[in-house]
Design an enzyme around this catalytic site. Structure first.
Site, PDB file in Angstrom:
ATOM      1  CG  HIS A 275      -4.372 -40.390  48.809  1.00 36.45           C
ATOM      2  ND1 HIS A 275      -4.880 -40.340  47.526  1.00 36.45           N
ATOM      3  CD2 HIS A 275      -3.023 -40.397  48.680  1.00 36.45           C
ATOM      4  CE1 HIS A 275      -3.870 -40.316  46.667  1.00 36.45           C
ATOM      5  NE2 HIS A 275      -2.722 -40.351  47.353  1.00 36.45           N
ATOM      6  CD  GLU A 276       0.070 -40.890  51.433  1.00 31.83           C
ATOM      7  OE1 GLU A 276       0.807 -41.839  51.100  1.00 31.83           O
ATOM      8  OE2 GLU A 276      -0.003 -39.841  50.775  1.00 31.83           O
ATOM      9  CG  HIS A 279      -0.569 -44.687  47.589  1.00 26.63           C
ATOM     10  ND1 HIS A 279      -0.714 -44.773  46.221  1.00 26.63           N
ATOM     11  CD2 HIS A 279      -0.583 -43.369  47.889  1.00 26.63           C
ATOM     12  CE1 HIS A 279      -0.804 -43.535  45.731  1.00 26.63           C
ATOM     13  NE2 HIS A 279      -0.746 -42.671  46.725  1.00 26.63           N
ATOM     14  CG  ASP A 357      -7.295 -39.258  44.784  1.00 24.09           C
ATOM     15  OD1 ASP A 357      -6.689 -39.179  45.866  1.00 24.09           O
ATOM     16  OD2 ASP A 357      -7.119 -38.459  43.844  1.00 24.09           O
TER      17      ASP A 357
HETATM   18 ZN    ZN Z   1      -0.833 -40.616  46.626  1.00 21.04          ZN
END
Ligand code: ZN
Length: 409
Positions: A275-276, A279, A357
């Site tokens: 998830h990170e 980003h 996500d």
């Molecule tokens: Zn996040």
């Protein structure tokens, strides 16, 4: 009362009333569903945990409401009396100079720091302690506070002195130089924070073993280069789990809280890191920094103009004058619209969370991400039944039920 002062106070009160209303809605919504786990979580969250989240959310809202009333009262006292009084007091001791302006701002800052101390102690050592989140002793709490204040003096002092000097001595748009300097500092800050500031508060150890190998493989699969994976001893202060990325380019680091590593299965940790990485893939950090730089430019342009307007101090009913006071009131007035910008910022952030996500789902599948989010919500006592308006106003992350529904869609 001068019209500008009256308008400003009315605006502050109106915003406070709106937030109060939204908070009440959230409390009512959480209470309404307190005895019923939402169908989507019937298998993964017990009724006991669900009620604990509801009670924690209620107690936290209560404390937030008290804090916002205190904040509003402080704004009134500051504008109707304290700012003018302190400026007059320091003017009586010292001749006009940057030192005098710094002394004025220093006294005001010290007062506001001391005023915020009791509520923050109640939050950390009372509320968080009661729900088992806090691991800070009163001693560590005070030491942290003192360190943070010392840092503010060491970093903020010279910075504010520089701004006051630019305001006084530079011709034309003095604020452009301030903007350029602050931009450099903002870009360097994450790296400096990780290498110099954070080690002052926590210990960072390189991650090793099976999990590290698994995460390194994930990084390779995502085409991601970093300066390493680190474990942070967050458990010294709080039992909450988290993970974050810091820095730009090849100096970026991935930091995992030891509390996260303790509680989550390896496939969940992999999902959280994926998830990170999402980003980073979508350049959220970079565009976020650019947005920050552009809004800083706009903010300083307004402050720069306001500071040199002869009507600013009388408009707020001030009888004494000092560049520090003009700077402070300029910032307060320029920030009057910031709640509205904040709403936009949080809407963008929520969209970014969905994108991250989606990326995690494409790398590791939906199941580990769903179970990671469910565990995080349960362990952090986040409500699974939030009020939609509250979420729209306050949340930087979509509520967990919304994210889970999105992942499974
Ligand atoms: Zn996040």
């Amino acid at each position: 009362m001068p019209t500008l002062l009256l308008a400003y106070l009315v605006l502050c009160t109106a915003w406070w009333a709106f937030e109060f209303y939204v908070g009440r809605r959230q409390a009512a919504c959480v209470q309404r569903y307190r005895d019923q786990v939402p169908a989507a979580f019937a298998q993964s969250v017990t009724l006991e945990d669900h009620r604990r989240s509801a009670d924690y959310t209620r107690d936290r809202l209560r404390l937030d409401a008290i804090a916002s009333i205190v904040d509003l009262a402080v704004t009134f006292v500051a504008l109707l009396w304290a700012l003018d009084f302190v400026t007059g007091l320091v003017s009586g001791w010292m001749a006009p100079s940057i030192a005098r302006s710094l002394a004025t701002l220093g006294i005001l800052w010290l007062c506001s720091s001391l005023l915020s101390l009791p509520l923050s102690a109640v939050r950390d050592l009372g509320l968080e302690q009661r729900y088992g989140f806090n691991r800070k002793t009163p001693g560590l709490f005070l030491r942290d506070r003192l360190k943070a204040m010392l840092l503010t003096v060491i970093i903020g002092g010279p910075l504010v002195a520089g701004i006051l000097w630019a305001l006084r001595d530079l011709r034309g748009p003095w604020w452009v130089y301030v903007w350029a300097a602050l931009t450099v500092i903002m870009l360097a800050a994450p790296t400096v924070y990780v290498r110099v500031v954070a080690p002052w508060f926590n210990r960072f150890t390189p991650l090793d073993g099976d999990l590290a190998a698994r995460l390194e493989a994930l990084l390779v699969r995502c085409g991601f280069r970093s300066d390493g994976l680190f474990e942070m001893d967050a458990s010294r202060r709080s039992s909450r789990g988290n993970a974050f990325f810091v820095g730009f380019g090849p100096t970026k680091r991935i930091v995992l809280f030891d509390t996260l590593l303790e509680k989550h299965a390896p496939d969940e940790i992999e999902a959280i890191v994926a998830h990170e990485l999402g980003h980073f893939k979508h350049r959220h950090t970079l565009t976020g920094a650019l947005r920050g730089i552009v809004s800083l430019f706009a903010m300083l342009a307004v402050v720069g103009w306001l500071c040199r307007q002869p009507w600013l101090l009388p408009g707020f009913g001030m009888r004494h004058a000092d560049p520090a006071l003009a700077l402070l009131l300029g910032f307060m007035l320029a920030s009057a619209a910031s709640p509205v910008f904040g709403l936009f910022g949080r809407a963008i952030s929520r969209r970014h969370e969905f994108q991250a996500d989606d990326f995690a789902r494409s790398m590791v599948g939906a199941a580990p991400m769903v179970s990671a989010l469910t565990r995080l919500a349960r362990d952090n006592a986040s409500t699974l039944t939030p009020d939609p308006l509250f979420s729209l106003v306050h949340d930087t992350h979509p509520p967990v039920p919304v994210r889970v529904a999105h992942l499974l869609a």
